[in-house]
Design a protein around this motif. Structure first.
Motif, PDB file in Angstrom:
ATOM      1  N   MET A  58       0.849  -1.182   0.000  1.00  0.00           N
ATOM      2  CA  MET A  58       0.000   0.000   0.000  1.00  0.00           C
ATOM      3  C   MET A  58       0.888   1.237   0.000  1.00  0.00           C
ATOM      4  N   GLY A  59       0.475   2.283  -0.766  1.00  0.00           N
ATOM      5  CA  GLY A  59       1.246   3.500  -0.853  1.00  0.00           C
ATOM      6  C   GLY A  59       1.154   4.323   0.404  1.00  0.00           C
ATOM      7  N   ASP A  60       2.162   5.198   0.595  1.00  0.00           N
ATOM      8  CA  ASP A  60       2.145   6.065   1.766  1.00  0.00           C
ATOM      9  C   ASP A  60       1.159   7.194   1.577  1.00  0.00           C
ATOM     10  N   ILE A  61       0.641   7.687   2.697  1.00  0.00           N
ATOM     11  CA  ILE A  61      -0.224   8.860   2.687  1.00  0.00           C
ATOM     12  C   ILE A  61       0.480   9.975   3.428  1.00  0.00           C
ATOM     13  N   ASN A  62       0.505  11.133   2.851  1.00  0.00           N
ATOM     14  CA  ASN A  62       0.949  12.312   3.574  1.00  0.00           C
ATOM     15  C   ASN A  62      -0.260  12.888   4.270  1.00  0.00           C
ATOM     16  N   ALA A  63      -0.220  12.906   5.593  1.00  0.00           N
ATOM     17  CA  ALA A  63      -1.403  13.313   6.342  1.00  0.00           C
ATOM     18  C   ALA A  63      -1.725  14.783   6.139  1.00  0.00           C
ATOM     19  N   LYS A  64      -0.747  15.566   5.697  1.00  0.00           N
ATOM     20  CA  LYS A  64      -1.008  16.982   5.458  1.00  0.00           C
ATOM     21  C   LYS A  64      -1.754  17.141   4.156  1.00  0.00           C
ATOM     22  N   ASN A  65      -2.863  17.843   4.185  1.00  0.00           N
ATOM     23  CA  ASN A  65      -3.726  17.949   3.012  1.00  0.00           C
ATOM     24  C   ASN A  65      -3.722  19.390   2.531  1.00  0.00           C
ATOM     25  N   PHE A  66      -3.179  19.619   1.346  1.00  0.00           N
ATOM     26  CA  PHE A  66      -3.059  20.984   0.854  1.00  0.00           C
ATOM     27  C   PHE A  66      -4.280  21.465   0.100  1.00  0.00           C
ATOM     28  N   SER A  67      -5.243  20.579  -0.164  1.00  0.00           N
ATOM     29  CA  SER A  67      -6.413  21.016  -0.915  1.00  0.00           C
ATOM     30  C   SER A  67      -7.369  21.827  -0.073  1.00  0.00           C
ATOM     31  N   SER A  68      -7.392  21.573   1.208  1.00  0.00           N
ATOM     32  CA  SER A  68      -8.274  22.304   2.091  1.00  0.00           C
ATOM     33  C   SER A  68      -7.743  22.190   3.491  1.00  0.00           C
ATOM     34  N   ALA A  72     -10.089  29.612 -12.646  1.00  0.00           N
ATOM     35  CA  ALA A  72      -8.657  29.741 -12.907  1.00  0.00           C
ATOM     36  C   ALA A  72      -7.884  28.507 -12.467  1.00  0.00           C
ATOM     37  N   SER A  73      -6.883  28.142 -13.238  1.00  0.00           N
ATOM     38  CA  SER A  73      -5.930  27.109 -12.841  1.00  0.00           C
ATOM     39  C   SER A  73      -4.652  27.804 -12.372  1.00  0.00           C
ATOM     40  N   GLY A  74      -3.669  26.990 -11.961  1.00  0.00           N
ATOM     41  CA  GLY A  74      -2.415  27.570 -11.495  1.00  0.00           C
ATOM     42  C   GLY A  74      -2.307  27.598  -9.984  1.00  0.00           C
ATOM     43  N   PHE A  75      -2.919  26.634  -9.307  1.00  0.00           N
ATOM     44  CA  PHE A  75      -2.889  26.604  -7.837  1.00  0.00           C
ATOM     45  C   PHE A  75      -2.190  25.325  -7.365  1.00  0.00           C
ATOM     46  N   ALA A  76      -2.897  24.470  -6.622  1.00  0.00           N
ATOM     47  CA  ALA A  76      -2.237  23.309  -6.017  1.00  0.00           C
ATOM     48  C   ALA A  76      -1.587  22.408  -7.059  1.00  0.00           C
ATOM     49  N   GLU A  77      -2.127  22.386  -8.267  1.00  0.00           N
ATOM     50  CA  GLU A  77      -1.564  21.508  -9.293  1.00  0.00           C
ATOM     51  C   GLU A  77      -0.193  21.983  -9.767  1.00  0.00           C
ATOM     52  N   MET A  78       0.195  23.213  -9.366  1.00  0.00           N
ATOM     53  CA  MET A  78       1.481  23.767  -9.783  1.00  0.00           C
ATOM     54  C   MET A  78       2.583  23.571  -8.743  1.00  0.00           C
ATOM     55  N   GLY A  79       2.227  23.055  -7.562  1.00  0.00           N
ATOM     56  CA  GLY A  79       3.270  22.831  -6.562  1.00  0.00           C
ATOM     57  C   GLY A  79       3.007  23.561  -5.261  1.00  0.00           C
ATOM     58  N   GLU A  80       4.041  23.645  -4.430  1.00  0.00           N
ATOM     59  CA  GLU A  80       3.910  24.145  -3.064  1.00  0.00           C
ATOM     60  C   GLU A  80       3.400  25.580  -3.006  1.00  0.00           C
ATOM     61  N   GLN A  81       3.950  26.458  -3.825  1.00  0.00           N
ATOM     62  CA  GLN A  81       3.521  27.856  -3.794  1.00  0.00           C
ATOM     63  C   GLN A  81       2.042  27.980  -4.165  1.00  0.00           C
ATOM     64  N   GLY A  82       1.616  27.228  -5.178  1.00  0.00           N
ATOM     65  CA  GLY A  82       0.216  27.253  -5.569  1.00  0.00           C
ATOM     66  C   GLY A  82      -0.686  26.692  -4.487  1.00  0.00           C
ATOM     67  N   SER A 126      -0.681  16.148 -10.953  1.00  0.00           N
ATOM     68  CA  SER A 126      -0.471  17.208 -11.932  1.00  0.00           C
ATOM     69  C   SER A 126      -1.776  17.804 -12.429  1.00  0.00           C
ATOM     70  N   HIS A 127      -2.886  17.083 -12.217  1.00  0.00           N
ATOM     71  CA  HIS A 127      -4.178  17.557 -12.710  1.00  0.00           C
ATOM     72  C   HIS A 127      -4.822  18.549 -11.757  1.00  0.00           C
ATOM     73  N   THR A 128      -4.977  18.161 -10.494  1.00  0.00           N
ATOM     74  CA  THR A 128      -5.659  19.028  -9.525  1.00  0.00           C
ATOM     75  C   THR A 128      -4.829  19.289  -8.282  1.00  0.00           C
ATOM     76  N   GLY A 129      -3.569  18.840  -8.272  1.00  0.00           N
ATOM     77  CA  GLY A 129      -2.761  19.018  -7.076  1.00  0.00           C
ATOM     78  C   GLY A 129      -3.122  18.036  -5.993  1.00  0.00           C
ATOM     79  N   ALA A 130      -3.847  16.970  -6.336  1.00  0.00           N
ATOM     80  CA  ALA A 130      -4.257  15.980  -5.341  1.00  0.00           C
ATOM     81  C   ALA A 130      -3.047  15.200  -4.867  1.00  0.00           C
ATOM     82  N   LEU A 131      -2.953  15.002  -3.570  1.00  0.00           N
ATOM     83  CA  LEU A 131      -1.868  14.217  -3.012  1.00  0.00           C
ATOM     84  C   LEU A 131      -2.219  12.743  -3.061  1.00  0.00           C
TER      85      LEU A 131
END
Length: 721
Positions: free
Chosen positions: A1-11, A117-127, A279-284
């Motif tokens: 099973m893959g690892d989960i990063n408990a920190k969620n940047f989407s919300s 608009a796009s250009g948020f979480a899907e672009m990386g940490e700053q987004g 890369s699509h929605t910044g989903a972890l």
């Protein structure tokens, strides 16, 4: 099973969106399009024209930096010029302007906003950080926010169509359509595909929502809304990330309590799929296996393909009570009978024999050369006596052991095809069990008369027997899982951990075995020795032969460093083994300080199993059971289970292992004590529920003996916070 990063940047995980008001987004009484241009064909003009095409007649305000007019409407130059408390702001601004635009809307008490608009979480940490700030600002300002990176949505109930691409006007839901499917997707393309495919079949839709990056409003909020929506009868979901498992499961529970199925397609079984979602929605990336297990346990129908999400959604809208019985088959092809027998076994679907009274009922209408059975092959009689389609279908559906029926027929001429469909409808008219009519020759179009007749009577028509079987197998498994869950909820889960004392971090084997002993899980007789003299005393008490094991929390793989010595037969051998073990540890791991040496009686041979558990950061505790010892890594023949399964369900899962024959007796071996194994699995699961500080448990091997002879845990690992 893959690892989960408990920190969620989407919300932000601390934000509770349970009280967010989605009505201003779906049914706005006033609109402001912000970022409007006077140029024909601009994105703002496309959005406006789509809204107007649906017949929207309430207030529309336009805001654009350059001002002017568009189609006779004034364009304001500043958000501050808007009237207060506009229901919906449609943000047609670039990503760098979104944060300030949201703040300006809040200052005017705008109730909700949609951000394309796009250009948020899907672009990386700053987004991601920018997306978080926008979400927090909207929440603090009491404004509901959909997006960013959404392409819009359809409200078929009110004909409100908010999309940033030009549309062919979708059909509006009408009262005669009855309950409809709501689609919610984190991908605009997939959401549109599911919606269009369902509409092409004549399946009514209530909403199609694309949630994008889900800075605030996401799957849980939409499912919660649909669960209470009077127009919605089933909910189809495409998710690349479930940002809050607890909120998602709570929303699903609400939908289930209102007899609405939630059908979920979630990619991510492969690393490549997880990277595509990122890369699509910044989903972890999440733990896909954990999601699949726990979402299914919560009452979600987890499907594996776009075909299945469409087929299962149609089925559970039409037949909201899923089946638990086997499959009934009526066909005019002996080949389909044979192929179906091959298909159903790997799908976990059975073709039960008809009970005698229903076979007798069917025999009255069949010629002597046609046996009344399931599957029922009508052969060429379907062409001469098509009424047998109705007779056979009705008789098979009347059998309580049958949960669903598939009528799979060759394609006749246009007139006959409508007649045969009507006989199918006559056969299912007195039943509420799921039924699918398959018309072969799937690449040959069906006549308009046939399609109109099917839509008018809400018949589920497919063109592929295999696809129909997959869908029926899915909903049957769903029905059986619900039945098991109801049986489980009727039981009483008792605490098992009152007497367990554990430290923090990885625990040595001897500590883990003390815990198992306190839980009532058998372990070999023996205890910890800190000197050779103590070891001799312990061996005398438990009896030779014995095994000795070096003990330290930091000694993860004892055998690999010579820390386990077996079959020690007397005191002299024990003395030599004691010296050898300490010499091995000194050479291989000189810095390790041993707690002591575990001296235990050698156990009898049996079937080696593994029972384990881990705590997923998102989905909580998950239990594992399967072949143990070296076979865990060699074969990976294990089952993942929810922590609160009852004994009967655990035993059923054990029989689903690839090596199940070894459990039930194979080539002279005796069946193992399944009840004792199930008791260990249930105890481990309940311990994980009782003690949230336990992160991992691993009992490997758990040796199982013959029926009534129990089990014994030869090794144990506990990891705590």
């Amino acid at each position: 099973m893959g690892d989960i990063n408990a920190k969620n940047f989407s919300s932000p995980a601390s934000v509770d969106n349970s009280d967010v008001n989605i009505n201003p987004i779906l049914r706005p009484r006033s609109i402001a399009i912000i970022g409007m241009s006077t140029k024909p064909g601009s994105a703002g003009s496309v959005v406006l024209n789509n809204i107007l095409a649906g017949g929207y007649e309430a207030e529309i305000h336009l805001v654009g930096r350059s001002g002017g007019e568009f189609q006779g409407r004034q364009i304001l130059t500043n958000i501050a010029e808007l009237p207060e408390a506009v229901d919906l702001a449609i943000l047609m601004v670039p990503s760098e302007a979104v944060e300030n635009t949201v703040e300006a809307c809040i200052a005017r008490q705008v109730k909700s906003a949609v951000c394309f608009a796009s250009g948020f979480a899907e672009m990386g940490e700053q987004g991601r950080e920018q997306q978080l700030r926008i979400a927090q600002t909207a929440r603090a300002g009491g404004m509901a926010l959909l997006g960013p990176n959404t392409v819009g949505y359809f409200n078929y109930v009110d004909a409100f169509y908010l999309m940033m691409v030009e549309l062919t006007l979708p059909p509006r839901l009408i009262a005669d359509d009855g309950p409809a499917v709501a689609v919610v997707a984190q991908s605009g393309g997939i959401g549109a595909h599911i919606a269009a495919s369902l509409q092409a079949r004549g399946v009514p839709l209530s909403y199609m929502m694309t949630t994008g990056n889900e800075a605030q409003i996401g799957l849980a909020e939409m499912i919660r809304f649909f669960a209470s929506d009077p127009h919605t009868g089933a909910i189809a979901v495409y998710a690349e990330q479930i940002r809050s498992a607890s909120e998602f499961i709570e929303a699903v529970s609400l939908a289930r309590s209102n007899n609405k199925a939630v059908i979920l397609l979630h990619p991510g079984r492969s690393a490549q799929s997880q990277e595509a979602a990122k890369s699509h929605t910044g989903a972890l990336a999440g733990n896909h296996a954990a999601m699949q297990l726990m979402a299914g346990h919560a009452g979600v129908v987890v499907v594996d393909s776009l075909e299945e999400v469409i087929d299962v959604s149609e089925l559970l809208l039409r037949y909201p009570v899923p089946p638990v019985g086997g499959l009934g088959l009526v066909t005019a092809s002996g080949a389909i009978c044979g192929l179906t027998q091959d298909y159903v076994e790997p799908l976990g679907l059975d073709l039960p024999a008809l009970a005698p009274q229903y076979a007798d009922l069917l025999r009255e209408h069949l010629p002597v050369f046609l046996p009344p059975r399931n599957p029922l092959d009508l052969g060429t009689l379907s062409a001469y006596k098509p009424e047998l389609i109705a007779r056979g279908t009705a008789a098979i559906l009347a059998d309580p052991g049958i949960g669903s029926v598939l009528v799979s027929m060759a394609m006749p001429g246009p007139e006959a095809s409508v007649l045969w469909l009507q006989h199918f409808l006559d056969g299912v008219s007195d039943s509420r069990k799921p039924a699918i009519y398959v018309m072969h020759n799937e690449d040959v179009p069906l006549s308009p008369e046939f399609m109109a007749h099917a839509k008018r009577h809400r018949a589920i028509v497919m063109r592929s027997p295999e696809r129909a079987l997959r869908a029926l197998a899915k909903i049957t498994r769903f029905g059986r899982n619900l039945t098991a869950a109801h049986a489980q909820s009727a039981g009483h889960q008792k605490s098992v951990s009152a007497s367990i004392t554990l430290g923090s971090g990885t625990q040595a084997e001897w500590v883990g075995k003390q815990a198992l002993r306190a839980l009532g899980i058998p372990v070999p007789a023996g205890t910890l020795a800190t000197s050779y003299e103590q070891a001799v005393d312990i061996a005398g008490q438990v009896g030779y032969p014995v095994v000795i094991k070096a003990q330290a929390a930091t000694l993860a793989h004892k055998s690999e460093v010579g820390g386990v010595l077996l079959n020690i037969g007397n005191d002299d051998e024990l003395k030599a083994a004691w010296q050898k073990l300490h010499g091995n540890i000194q050479r291989a791991a000189p810095t390790i300080q041993l707690d002591g040496v575990l001296v235990e009686a050698m156990g009898n041979r049996g079937l080696e199993l593994v029972v384990g558990a881990s705590r997923d950061p998102q989905w909580g505790p998950i239990v594992m059971v399967g072949l143990g010892g070296v076979w865990v890594e060699a074969l990976g023949d294990v089952k993942l289970l929810p922590p609160d399964l009852p004994h009967s369900a655990i035993k059923t899962e054990l029989l689903g292992l690839n090596a199940a024959k070894l459990l039930t007796g194979f080539r002279g071996s005796v069946p193992i004590d399944m009840d004792a194994v199930a008791e260990v699995v249930a105890t481990v699961g309940q311990l994980m529920l009782d003690r949230p500080e336990i992160l991992e448990i691993d009992i490997n091997p758990l040796v199982a003996y013959g029926e009534g002879q129990g089990v014994v845990a030869l090794d144990a690992l506990f990891v705590t916070q």
